[in-house]
Design a protein around this motif. Sequence first.
Motif, PDB file in Angstrom:
ATOM      1  N   GLN A   1       1.262 -17.855  -4.522  1.00  0.00           N
ATOM      2  CA  GLN A   1       2.304 -18.683  -4.833  1.00  0.00           C
ATOM      3  C   GLN A   1       2.949 -18.175  -5.664  1.00  0.00           C
ATOM      4  O   GLN A   1       4.204 -18.671  -6.261  1.00  0.00           O
ATOM      5  CB  GLN A   1       0.736 -19.574  -6.036  1.00  0.00           C
ATOM      6  N   GLU A   2       3.102 -16.988  -6.473  1.00  0.00           N
ATOM      7  CA  GLU A   2       3.325 -16.170  -7.626  1.00  0.00           C
ATOM      8  C   GLU A   2       5.311 -16.245  -7.076  1.00  0.00           C
ATOM      9  O   GLU A   2       6.052 -16.768  -7.267  1.00  0.00           O
ATOM     10  CB  GLU A   2       3.373 -15.193  -8.250  1.00  0.00           C
ATOM     11  N   TYR A   3       5.152 -15.700  -5.190  1.00  0.00           N
ATOM     12  CA  TYR A   3       5.916 -15.706  -4.887  1.00  0.00           C
ATOM     13  C   TYR A   3       7.260 -16.338  -4.951  1.00  0.00           C
ATOM     14  O   TYR A   3       7.815 -16.832  -5.069  1.00  0.00           O
ATOM     15  CB  TYR A   3       6.235 -15.550  -3.246  1.00  0.00           C
ATOM     16  N   PHE A   4       5.875 -17.929  -4.918  1.00  0.00           N
ATOM     17  CA  PHE A   4       7.149 -19.488  -4.200  1.00  0.00           C
ATOM     18  C   PHE A   4       7.476 -20.003  -5.690  1.00  0.00           C
ATOM     19  O   PHE A   4       8.826 -20.535  -5.815  1.00  0.00           O
ATOM     20  CB  PHE A   4       5.898 -20.669  -3.941  1.00  0.00           C
ATOM     21  N   TYR A   5       7.053 -19.394  -6.469  1.00  0.00           N
ATOM     22  CA  TYR A   5       7.187 -20.458  -7.433  1.00  0.00           C
ATOM     23  C   TYR A   5       8.207 -19.581  -8.512  1.00  0.00           C
ATOM     24  O   TYR A   5       8.528 -19.781 -10.011  1.00  0.00           O
ATOM     25  CB  TYR A   5       5.460 -20.665  -8.661  1.00  0.00           C
ATOM     26  N   ARG A   6       8.834 -18.276  -8.734  1.00  0.00           N
ATOM     27  CA  ARG A   6       9.748 -17.504  -9.425  1.00  0.00           C
ATOM     28  C   ARG A   6      11.166 -18.272  -8.351  1.00  0.00           C
ATOM     29  O   ARG A   6      12.234 -17.583  -8.568  1.00  0.00           O
ATOM     30  CB  ARG A   6       9.967 -15.978  -8.633  1.00  0.00           C
ATOM     31  N   ILE A   7      10.780 -18.980  -7.048  1.00  0.00           N
ATOM     32  CA  ILE A   7      12.212 -19.437  -6.628  1.00  0.00           C
ATOM     33  C   ILE A   7      12.835 -21.056  -7.068  1.00  0.00           C
ATOM     34  O   ILE A   7      11.960 -21.243  -7.688  1.00  0.00           O
ATOM     35  CB  ILE A   7      11.550 -19.569  -5.182  1.00  0.00           C
ATOM     36  N   ASP A   8      13.764 -21.525  -7.532  1.00  0.00           N
ATOM     37  CA  ASP A   8      13.354 -22.162  -8.446  1.00  0.00           C
ATOM     38  C   ASP A   8      13.438 -24.040  -7.068  1.00  0.00           C
ATOM     39  O   ASP A   8      13.939 -23.312  -6.363  1.00  0.00           O
ATOM     40  CB  ASP A   8      15.523 -21.934  -8.546  1.00  0.00           C
TER      41      ASP A   8
END
Length: 115
Positions: free
Chosen positions: A5-12
């Motif tokens: 989830q952290e990976y995806f939430y670092r993407i704008d």
Amino acid sequence: MNPIQEYFYRIDEPERSTLLFLRKKILESDPENISETLSFGLPFFKFKRKMLCYFYFSKKHQKHYISFYHGDRLNHPLLLQEGRKKFKILLIDMEEDLPVELILELIKEVKGHIK
């Protein structure tokens, strides 16, 4: 929040929503056999514990892409090899409609190459 989830939430946005949508479609395409793990800091999809595909960002093309394992056995004009031995990538253009049907068809084809 787990590491995936952290990976995806670092993407704008809008890239995040697009990749989350594709993630959902991939996982739903075969929920009993496709799983997701974080390897090398990237979300990897596995079919029966064998590598299937993953998401990443191309600095060269300035686009996110999905990379298919056994890509060397896939033949489609939109797939790029660019010196990779076992993988081919499909660039994801956020300005165009997502080729969901094509992605799911390529995943099905890769699954056929996994023993």
